[in-house]
Design an enzyme around this catalytic site. Sequence first.
Site, short mmCIF file in Angstrom:
data_model
loop_
_atom_site.label_atom_id
_atom_site.label_comp_id
_atom_site.label_asym_id
_atom_site.label_seq_id
_atom_site.Cartn_x
_atom_site.Cartn_y
_atom_site.Cartn_z
N SER A 1 46.90 94.83 75.69
CA SER A 1 46.67 94.30 77.03
C SER A 1 47.59 93.11 77.31
O SER A 1 48.06 92.93 78.43
CB SER A 1 45.20 93.92 77.23
OG SER A 1 44.80 92.96 76.27
N GLU A 2 47.85 92.28 76.29
CA GLU A 2 48.80 91.18 76.43
C GLU A 2 49.59 90.95 75.15
O GLU A 2 49.08 91.20 74.04
CB GLU A 2 48.11 89.86 76.82
CG GLU A 2 47.78 89.73 78.28
CD GLU A 2 46.31 89.92 78.55
OE1 GLU A 2 45.87 89.65 79.68
OE2 GLU A 2 45.59 90.34 77.64
N THR A 3 50.80 90.49 75.32
CA THR A 3 51.67 90.05 74.22
C THR A 3 52.19 88.66 74.58
O THR A 3 52.57 88.41 75.72
CB THR A 3 52.85 91.02 74.03
OG1 THR A 3 52.36 92.29 73.58
CG2 THR A 3 53.84 90.48 73.01
N HIS B 1 42.45 85.36 76.70
CA HIS B 1 42.46 85.68 75.27
C HIS B 1 43.82 85.41 74.63
O HIS B 1 43.87 85.00 73.47
CB HIS B 1 41.92 87.10 75.03
CG HIS B 1 42.90 88.18 74.77
ND1 HIS B 1 43.49 88.91 75.78
CD2 HIS B 1 43.38 88.69 73.61
CE1 HIS B 1 44.30 89.81 75.26
NE2 HIS B 1 44.26 89.69 73.95
#
Length: 301
Positions: A48-50, A82
Amino acid sequence: MPSLSFVTVDVFTTERFAGNPLAVVNVPKGHVLTTEQMQRMAKEFNLSETVILHEGVTGDDGVPEWSVRIFLTDAEVPFAGHPTIGTACYALGTLAKNAGKGRLLCKAGPIDVDYEDGRAKASIPHNVHLHRDAQFNTAQLYGLQPALGDAGAPKAIDIVSPVNGMSFICAELPSLEALAAIEMSAKPKPQLDEGWDTGFVGSYFYVVLKHESGGMELRTRMIEGSFEDPATGSAACALSAFLAMKQRARTMSFTITQGVEMGRKSDIGVHVTLKESLDAVEKVELIGSAVKVMEGSIEYE
């Protein structure tokens, strides 16, 4: 071919294979990446995120700080919850060898972090906005979530933005059974307030499990079309700020559990301080842990 080291961490948990996964790519001093290269790395990780984490320096006040950029698989975002907690735990716990304080410099602004016993508390950039002109009614919600028609009507529906460019339709449900009935759906398309009608919009469903003086315990789920998020710090901050203003409480602490239905239980803490007027937010602190799962190197062109 050049390569960079990376780690993955599970965030808002102390157990591997729970919480919300995050990739963190380490960029040494003097190493230059284009935005396109960063975006391609994020797409390759397919999380979902990097986070692209540039080598730390010591700030003017003696506190270690790191420049970070946060990417979805298809776009860059100025802030996300997050990635902030996961990066803070990794940077302070591992890179700075358990430093008690640090700072992350993201596009939304500087984020000051306290770190102790594997747990980070981050003072989050915010511009909390409750949408007044926009409306999202029960009929529209049932259009996205028809199973809710048999599980009980929502107690409240509000649209809240933690920052401009990120908004959440916050629907309070009557029971955990109703929460379990939530399914993947079409993406919501509410008409947001003028000047705020841009960026990401997700559906954030919550059940109040306990409400005591100065605090609440909640269970949540966050859906965005065909995607469900195990832990959404930005949504948790938005909802907590809204509920604190609704309660007109100068300070409130929130314990939020998300991701249970996915088998990736996440434990999110939020502490909200309102201004003396009780109708605006002075400070939002996001709290959580993270555990390293993988490490390696990524090659790129």
